[in-house]
Design an enzyme around this catalytic site. Structure first.
Site, PDB file in Angstrom:
ATOM      1  N   ASP A  46      10.260   3.270   6.488  1.00 21.77           N
ATOM      2  CA  ASP A  46       9.893   1.983   7.091  1.00 21.77           C
ATOM      3  C   ASP A  46      10.835   1.723   8.262  1.00 21.77           C
ATOM      4  O   ASP A  46      11.724   2.527   8.546  1.00 21.77           O
ATOM      5  CB  ASP A  46       9.961   0.856   6.057  1.00 21.77           C
ATOM      6  N   SER A  82      -8.187   1.081   7.158  1.00 20.51           N
ATOM      7  CA  SER A  82      -9.372   0.679   6.405  1.00 20.51           C
ATOM      8  C   SER A  82     -10.578   0.463   7.303  1.00 20.51           C
ATOM      9  O   SER A  82     -11.703   0.345   6.817  1.00 20.51           O
ATOM     10  CB  SER A  82      -9.082  -0.610   5.625  1.00 20.51           C
ATOM     11  N   MET A 109       0.833  -1.205   0.000  1.00 19.99           N
ATOM     12  CA  MET A 109       0.000   0.000   0.000  1.00 19.99           C
ATOM     13  C   MET A 109       0.869   1.256   0.000  1.00 19.99           C
ATOM     14  O   MET A 109       0.696   2.156  -0.830  1.00 19.99           O
ATOM     15  CB  MET A 109      -0.923  -0.001   1.216  1.00 19.99           C
ATOM     16  N   VAL A 130       0.716   1.777   7.817  1.00 18.80           N
ATOM     17  CA  VAL A 130       1.265   0.623   8.540  1.00 18.80           C
ATOM     18  C   VAL A 130       0.124  -0.350   8.854  1.00 18.80           C
ATOM     19  O   VAL A 130      -1.029  -0.117   8.520  1.00 18.80           O
ATOM     20  CB  VAL A 130       1.992   1.063   9.835  1.00 18.80           C
ATOM     21  N   HIS A 158      -8.175   6.597   2.904  1.00 18.24           N
ATOM     22  CA  HIS A 158      -8.216   5.157   2.661  1.00 18.24           C
ATOM     23  C   HIS A 158      -8.020   4.877   1.177  1.00 18.24           C
ATOM     24  O   HIS A 158      -8.925   5.065   0.373  1.00 18.24           O
ATOM     25  CB  HIS A 158      -9.552   4.594   3.169  1.00 18.24           C
ATOM     26  N   GLU A 181      -2.839  -2.631  10.646  1.00 15.91           N
ATOM     27  CA  GLU A 181      -4.040  -2.223  11.389  1.00 15.91           C
ATOM     28  C   GLU A 181      -3.862  -2.525  12.885  1.00 15.91           C
ATOM     29  O   GLU A 181      -4.577  -3.355  13.454  1.00 15.91           O
ATOM     30  CB  GLU A 181      -5.272  -2.952  10.843  1.00 15.91           C
ATOM     31  N   LYS A 191       0.173   2.477  15.079  1.00 12.17           N
ATOM     32  CA  LYS A 191      -0.245   3.723  14.441  1.00 12.17           C
ATOM     33  C   LYS A 191      -0.002   4.913  15.370  1.00 12.17           C
ATOM     34  O   LYS A 191       0.402   5.999  14.927  1.00 12.17           O
ATOM     35  CB  LYS A 191      -1.718   3.634  14.034  1.00 12.17           C
TER      36      LYS A 191
END
Length: 364
Positions: free
Chosen positions: A142, A228, A123, A199, A249, A201, A206
């Protein structure tokens, strides 16, 4: 004027239907195969496709003026169908309204020059690619330099494909690729007008990357979460500037999917909405603005479809039948294939985080 006796091809003596007349062996084979292929693609959900074939099949057996009457009736039937009405509403009126930034507040925003992407998975790498293609400087961050470099390689692969087809010069290839800075340093996002977090879920993860980024960002910078399902208002609690926190999103693969869902938290300001809409226009995507809730709009629709398919699988219904029924209902992909394409690991993360947030147990 130069050809006073000119006629259309079908009015000439000896005119023959291309490929053979409808009721000849060649014609029968053509229409049998054509109708079958059409059904394979549309599953009967698009009446215009069948009307097209029917107009040619029936009209090919009639004098031309009568054939035009048949075609006109089939056209009127398709144009006035509920499917046509729905497609025109969604894919023309609503789509054009969204692309004209109907939801953008009338507030001034700075020109976008640099964006930060947190997470270089599929993503994040996809968002980096479309941003670099739009002429923006990109910081792709990252946890390790190696992971960030791997995310940049995603763009290199897509650009190489374009270059091999002659759609991109070596100079353009280098210029676009050099816009992406892969890094493991949280401070590298300093100077970005917009940061997009992509990153896993996981609420704690987060929260950590939000704090790391905001420590070096300007007060005017907007921080966007690509979650999401997790409510934006809840994620914004870990932000020092919740008024500049919003949900963006994206859908995978980002380079092909045209939609971006924008989610407003309770404290999201007009400015924090306007800047991401400017960004989405810059990368040539379509924005839809929705209210905050678990799963927002698209994921609630998506989850209902996938869960139904998985429940049917658990009940012992053959997978092929589940996939075909999904397509017959009008979906482009079956629910089981869709679960695989978004990754079962992501679905598992969503379930576990939902259980943790709501204090309930969701049956796997």
């Amino acid at each position: 004027l130069a050809n006073p006796k000119a006629k259309q091809p079908w009015d000439l003596d000896g005119f023959k239907f291309p490929g053979g007349a409808v009721l000849t062996p060649n014609g029968v084979m053509t229409f049998t195969a054509g109708t079958s292929l059409m059904r394979k693609k549309t599953y009967g959900n698009y009446p215009a496709a069948l009307n097209l074939i029917s107009a040619v099949y029936e009209g090919g057996q009639l004098p031309f003026e009568k054939a035009l009457q048949v075609e006109a009736r089939y056209f009127a039937n398709a144009a006035l169908s509920k499917e046509s009405k729905s497609m025109i509403r969604t894919l023309f009126f609503h789509l054009n309204q969204a692309n004209k930034e109907a939801a953008r507040p009338d507030v001034a925003t700075p020109a976008l020059t640099k964006v930060g992407i947190l997470g270089a998975g599929m993503m994040g790498a996809g968002i980096a690619y479309v941003s670099a293609m739009a002429g923006l400087e990109v910081v792709l961050k990252d946890v390790t330099q190696e992971a960030a470099e791997k995310g940049k390689q995603y763009t290199a692969n897509l650009l190489q494909e374009k270059k091999s087809k002659g759609h991109l010069s070596q100079e353009e290839y280098d210029k676009i690729l050099n816009r992406i800075l892969p890094t493991a340093d949280p401070a590298a996002v300093a100077g970005c007008e917009l940061v997009v977090e992509a990153v896993f879920e996981d609420r704690n993860l987060k929260a950590r990357v939000t704090k790391e980024s905001e420590a070096v960002l300007a007060n005017s910078a907007v921080f966007a979460s690509n979650t999401s399902t997790l409510p934006i208002t809840g994620l914004a609690e870990d932000s020092v500037r919740p008024e500049n926190f919003i949900g963006l999103h994206f859908f995978s693969p980002v380079d092909k999917m045209p939609l971006v869902e924008i989610i407003l938290g309770k404290q999201t300001s007009d400015y924090a909405l306007a800047l991401p809409i400017d960004f989405i226009k810059r990368i040539k995507k379509t924005p839809i603005v929705v209210n905050d809730s678990r799963g927002f709009y698209t994921s609630r629709v998506f989850a209902t479809y996938v869960k139904e398919g998985l429940a049917m699988l658990e009940e012992g219904i053959p997978p092929a039948m589940i996939e075909n029924v999904g397509k017959m209902a009008g979906m482009p992909v079956g629910p089981l294939a869709l679960a695989d394409e978004v990754s079962l690991e992501l679905l598992h993360h969503i379930v576990k985080q939902t259980e943790q947030d709501l204090g309930i147990q969701i049956q796997d």
